[in-house]
Scaffold this active site. Structure first.
Site, PDB file in Angstrom:
ATOM      1  N   ARG A  76     -34.400  31.214  21.439  1.00  0.00           N
ATOM      2  CA  ARG A  76     -35.233  32.323  20.957  1.00  0.00           C
ATOM      3  C   ARG A  76     -35.058  33.393  22.036  1.00  0.00           C
ATOM      4  NH1 ARG A  76     -37.767  30.006  16.644  1.00  0.00           N
ATOM      5  NH2 ARG A  76     -38.443  27.849  16.844  1.00  0.00           N
ATOM      6  N   ASP A 132     -38.334  24.972   7.918  1.00  0.00           N
ATOM      7  CA  ASP A 132     -39.586  25.406   7.277  1.00  0.00           C
ATOM      8  C   ASP A 132     -39.421  25.770   5.796  1.00  0.00           C
ATOM      9  OD1 ASP A 132     -40.647  25.147   9.816  1.00  0.00           O
ATOM     10  OD2 ASP A 132     -40.530  27.293  10.266  1.00  0.00           O
ATOM     11  N   GLY A 175     -43.763  23.352   9.936  1.00  0.00           N
ATOM     12  CA  GLY A 175     -43.706  24.278   8.804  1.00  0.00           C
ATOM     13  C   GLY A 175     -44.226  25.659   9.111  1.00  0.00           C
ATOM     14  N   GLY A 190     -46.130   9.374  -1.291  1.00  0.00           N
ATOM     15  CA  GLY A 190     -47.326   8.848  -1.958  1.00  0.00           C
ATOM     16  C   GLY A 190     -48.578   9.008  -1.117  1.00  0.00           C
ATOM     17  N   ALA A 191     -48.637  10.096  -0.349  1.00  0.00           N
ATOM     18  CA  ALA A 191     -49.823  10.324   0.496  1.00  0.00           C
ATOM     19  C   ALA A 191     -51.046  10.573  -0.387  1.00  0.00           C
ATOM     20  CB  ALA A 191     -49.577  11.522   1.408  1.00  0.00           C
ATOM     21  N   LYS A 218     -59.932   0.352  -0.926  1.00  0.00           N
ATOM     22  CA  LYS A 218     -58.649   0.971  -0.526  1.00  0.00           C
ATOM     23  C   LYS A 218     -58.863   1.582   0.855  1.00  0.00           C
ATOM     24  CE  LYS A 218     -55.712   4.869  -2.095  1.00  0.00           C
ATOM     25  NZ  LYS A 218     -54.343   4.451  -2.124  1.00  0.00           N
ATOM     26  N   GLU A 227     -48.769  21.913  10.133  1.00  0.00           N
ATOM     27  CA  GLU A 227     -49.171  22.373  11.473  1.00  0.00           C
ATOM     28  C   GLU A 227     -49.928  23.696  11.425  1.00  0.00           C
ATOM     29  OE1 GLU A 227     -45.784  23.128  14.005  1.00  0.00           O
ATOM     30  OE2 GLU A 227     -44.873  24.492  12.580  1.00  0.00           O
TER      31      GLU A 227
END
Ligand code: F6P
Length: 325
Positions: A76, A132, A175, A190-191, A218, A227
């Site tokens: 950067r 991203d 991201g 599958g979150a 569960k 983030e």
């Protein structure tokens, strides 16, 4: 009349992304095949300003398509925000006989490319590359698919230990200000829930659902957090959940592992396609543009398009995560 193109430069800038090497390879080999010489610029714009150049031949990119990171290295570069830095960069290119430049990177890299084109008339074509996936003007950037697959691999492992202990895991993914990685990684792993900057954090709803799941028996839950989540991110969600009785909570920040690793087939194909298209664009006399894929169509768009508001993640996929939990 088209401007002569005898030598092009190539650089990778900003956060590295898996597939950058495949792009460098495609740019180098397609230019050489058309009789155009190639100069590799090391360490992104920093190397452009300090003339850290290397001559590229076909062998320079042998055995690189499968490698993560960037063989040209990246950085950067604050000097690119200064007019004097950009002038030096353009002078270095002229002195090295480079009459076309391909930049590979995200929105910071586009900003540098646009300034070089507008102020110094450097003939630049940009290749969109960032894990991203938030660049406007294109549907997909190099590195995103690999980053999502890396995140899924990690979340699958966390799911094993979460299930063994009956624990809730909060997993933070990269991201920047958008939730592309979060949404796709959550859906594909599958979150049970996902938090992204583009959507208002529904903390009350999450608490209700967690309690209901807990009562049903569960106890292993995965919650993915981008983030850039504005509801306070991982720490705020963790604090809220800790207040629920009986919950065992662990957190995991995936961090820079998402930027490394061997690129997926998707990213290798995308990078090869974009890289060759960038050389074609320069040879066709185009400049000040970015190659892009839009609804499956390969094209070029003005660099200014790539600097518009970052592209948000898919709302339908976001809603699906909750619906399928
Ligand atoms: O833009 C890519 C990215 O990996 C972001 O997801 C993240 O916020 C940032 O770069 C990290 O940057 P650095 O490697 O400079 O810390």
């Amino acid at each position: 009349m088209k401007p002569a193109l005898r030598r092009i430069g190539v650089l990778t800038s900003g956060g590295d992304a898996p597939g950058m090497n495949a792009a460098i390879r495609a740019i180098t080999r397609s230019a050489l095949a058309r009789g155009v010489a190639v100069t590799g610029i090391r360490r992104g714009y920093a190397g452009l300003i300090s003339a850290d150049f290397v001559d590229m031949n076909s062998r320079s990119v042998s055995n690189t398509i499968q490698r993560g990171g960037t063989i040209l290295m990246s950085s950067r570069c604050p000097e690119m925000y200064e007019r004097s830095g950009r002038r030096r960069a353009a002078d270095n290119l002229r002195q090295a006989g480079v009459d076309g430049l391909v930049t590979i990177g995200g929105n910071g890299s586009i900003r540098g490319a646009l300034a070089l084109w507008k102020e110094e008339k450097v003939r630049v074509v940009h290749v969109p590359s960032t894990v991203d996936n938030d660049l406007p003007g294109t549907d997909v950037t190099i590195g995103f698919d690999t980053a999502v697959n890396t995140a899924i691999g990690a979340i699958d492992k966390l799911r094993d230990t979460a299930a063994s202990h009956g624990r809730v895991f909060l997993v933070e993914v990269m991201g920047r200000e958008n939730g592309h990685i979060a949404v796709d990684a959550a859906l594909a792993s599958g979150a049970e829930a996902v938090f992204v900057p583009e959507a208002k954090a529904e903390m009350k709803l999450l608490m209700k659902r967690v309690q209901a799941w807990w009562q049903e028996g569960k106890h292993s839950l995965i919650i993915v957090v981008a983030e850039g989540d504005e509801g306070g991110g991982l720490a705020a969600i963790a604090n809220a959940l800790k207040a629920l009785p009986g919950i065992e909570l662990r957190t995991c920040t995936l961090g820079h592992i998402q930027r490394g690793g061997s690129p997926t087939a998707h990213d290798r194909v995308l990078a090869s396609t974009y890289g060759a298209a960038a050389v074609d664009a320069l040879l066709a006399g185009k400049a000040g543009v970015m190659v892009s894929l839009s609804a499956g169509r390969l094209r070029t768009v003005p660099l200014t398009v790539g600097l518009k508001k970052p592209r948000p993640s898919d709302r339908h996929r976001f809603a699906l995560v909750n619906r399928l939990a």
